[in-house]
Design a protein around this motif. Structure first.
Motif, PDB file in Angstrom:
ATOM      1  N   UNK A 173       1.302   4.292  -2.887  1.00 46.49           N
ATOM      2  CA  UNK A 173       1.212   5.718  -2.559  1.00 46.49           C
ATOM      3  C   UNK A 173       2.453   6.470  -3.030  1.00 46.49           C
ATOM      4  N   UNK A 174       3.624   5.868  -2.830  1.00 49.54           N
ATOM      5  CA  UNK A 174       4.877   6.492  -3.269  1.00 49.54           C
ATOM      6  C   UNK A 174       4.900   6.596  -4.795  1.00 49.54           C
ATOM      7  N   UNK A 175       4.554   5.523  -5.476  1.00 47.49           N
ATOM      8  CA  UNK A 175       4.514   5.532  -6.950  1.00 47.49           C
ATOM      9  C   UNK A 175       3.589   6.629  -7.457  1.00 47.49           C
ATOM     10  N   UNK A 176       2.432   6.773  -6.827  1.00 49.69           N
ATOM     11  CA  UNK A 176       1.455   7.764  -7.274  1.00 49.69           C
ATOM     12  C   UNK A 176       1.999   9.186  -7.165  1.00 49.69           C
ATOM     13  N   UNK A 177       2.593   9.522  -6.033  1.00 51.12           N
ATOM     14  CA  UNK A 177       3.079  10.893  -5.856  1.00 51.12           C
ATOM     15  C   UNK A 177       4.295  11.173  -6.747  1.00 51.12           C
ATOM     16  N   UNK A 178       5.182  10.188  -6.887  1.00 54.27           N
ATOM     17  CA  UNK A 178       6.385  10.388  -7.696  1.00 54.27           C
ATOM     18  C   UNK A 178       6.037  10.478  -9.186  1.00 54.27           C
ATOM     19  N   UNK A 179       5.268   9.532  -9.686  1.00 52.95           N
ATOM     20  CA  UNK A 179       4.916   9.561 -11.115  1.00 52.95           C
ATOM     21  C   UNK A 179       3.998  10.727 -11.441  1.00 52.95           C
ATOM     22  N   UNK A 180       3.203  11.155 -10.461  1.00 55.83           N
ATOM     23  CA  UNK A 180       2.327  12.305 -10.672  1.00 55.83           C
ATOM     24  C   UNK A 180       3.087  13.582 -10.965  1.00 55.83           C
ATOM     25  N   UNK A 181       4.333  13.644 -10.553  1.00 58.45           N
ATOM     26  CA  UNK A 181       5.170  14.816 -10.834  1.00 58.45           C
ATOM     27  C   UNK A 181       6.213  14.516 -11.906  1.00 58.45           C
ATOM     28  N   UNK A 185       0.817  -1.208   0.000  1.00 55.93           N
ATOM     29  CA  UNK A 185       0.000   0.000   0.000  1.00 55.93           C
ATOM     30  C   UNK A 185       0.847   1.253   0.000  1.00 55.93           C
ATOM     31  N   UNK A 186       1.943   1.222   0.747  1.00 54.56           N
ATOM     32  CA  UNK A 186       2.847   2.377   0.770  1.00 54.56           C
ATOM     33  C   UNK A 186       3.562   2.512  -0.565  1.00 54.56           C
ATOM     34  N   UNK A 187       3.940   1.370  -1.172  1.00 55.30           N
ATOM     35  CA  UNK A 187       4.581   1.423  -2.493  1.00 55.30           C
ATOM     36  C   UNK A 187       3.661   2.105  -3.497  1.00 55.30           C
ATOM     37  N   UNK A 242      16.124   0.354  12.093  1.00 53.38           N
ATOM     38  CA  UNK A 242      17.249   1.099  12.626  1.00 53.38           C
ATOM     39  C   UNK A 242      16.892   2.569  12.573  1.00 53.38           C
ATOM     40  N   UNK A 243      17.818   3.405  12.185  1.00 56.94           N
ATOM     41  CA  UNK A 243      17.554   4.843  12.129  1.00 56.94           C
ATOM     42  C   UNK A 243      16.519   5.190  11.066  1.00 56.94           C
ATOM     43  N   UNK A 244      16.561   4.504   9.919  1.00 59.93           N
ATOM     44  CA  UNK A 244      15.613   4.753   8.832  1.00 59.93           C
ATOM     45  C   UNK A 244      14.658   3.580   8.686  1.00 59.93           C
ATOM     46  N   UNK A 245      13.405   3.898   8.350  1.00 60.58           N
ATOM     47  CA  UNK A 245      12.403   2.868   8.116  1.00 60.58           C
ATOM     48  C   UNK A 245      12.223   2.574   6.628  1.00 60.58           C
ATOM     49  N   UNK A 246      12.543   3.550   5.799  1.00 61.07           N
ATOM     50  CA  UNK A 246      12.318   3.440   4.366  1.00 61.07           C
ATOM     51  C   UNK A 246      13.430   4.171   3.628  1.00 61.07           C
ATOM     52  N   UNK A 247      13.948   3.535   2.579  1.00 61.49           N
ATOM     53  CA  UNK A 247      14.991   4.142   1.762  1.00 61.49           C
ATOM     54  C   UNK A 247      14.549   4.037   0.303  1.00 61.49           C
ATOM     55  N   UNK A 248      14.609   5.159  -0.404  1.00 59.50           N
ATOM     56  CA  UNK A 248      14.196   5.188  -1.807  1.00 59.50           C
ATOM     57  C   UNK A 248      15.268   5.847  -2.660  1.00 59.50           C
ATOM     58  N   UNK A 249      15.320   5.455  -3.910  1.00 61.92           N
ATOM     59  CA  UNK A 249      16.063   6.195  -4.919  1.00 61.92           C
ATOM     60  C   UNK A 249      15.038   6.560  -5.975  1.00 61.92           C
ATOM     61  N   UNK A 250      14.900   7.862  -6.224  1.00 68.20           N
ATOM     62  CA  UNK A 250      13.903   8.352  -7.168  1.00 68.20           C
ATOM     63  C   UNK A 250      14.544   9.315  -8.162  1.00 68.20           C
ATOM     64  N   UNK A 251      13.945   9.372  -9.342  1.00 72.66           N
ATOM     65  CA  UNK A 251      14.321  10.341 -10.366  1.00 72.66           C
ATOM     66  C   UNK A 251      13.181  11.343 -10.482  1.00 72.66           C
TER      67      UNK A 251
END
Length: 106
Positions: free
Chosen positions: A29-37, A25-27, A49-58
């Motif tokens: 949501x992320x796809x929608x906001x990123x591709x929307x722009x 579900x989070x994937x 650990x310190x981070x819960x989620x790590x992404x590489x986006x263009x």
């Protein structure tokens, strides 16, 4: 397209949402906001650990990244850090440019 590393940490409320809708579900949501722009998600990993989620986006430009960052942070569910990523060729080009710099106290 400029590439960014995004490191995110969920708040308590964000974690509850993740537990409720799951990683897929989070994937979505992320796809929608990123591709929307006009962007593209290259990689998305959950971590602990310190981070819960790590992404590489263009994104087409840094302003698109800033728009996502502002809206995600405004939700209060996630704390994020975005780091611009440069290719080896871009660093080589930067190294070739002449820059006049005076160090402090010199």
């Amino acid at each position: 397209m400029p590439k960014f590393l995004i490191q995110s940490t969920y708040t308590t409320e964000g974690t509850k949402g993740l537990l409720s809708e799951g990683a897929s579900g989070r994937r979505a949501a992320v796809e929608q906001i990123v591709t929307g722009l006009g962007g593209k998600v290259e990689a998305m990993y959950f971590a602990f650990g310190e981070d819960d989620l790590v992404l590489i986006v263009d994104f087409p430009d840094p302003v698109a990244m800033a728009a996502v960052s502002l809206n995600v942070k405004a939700s209060g569910a996630v704390h994020t850090r975005a780091t611009p990523l440069l290719t080896l060729d871009e660093i080589d080009e930067a190294a070739r440019r002449q820059v006049s710099f005076r160090a402090p106290g010199k």
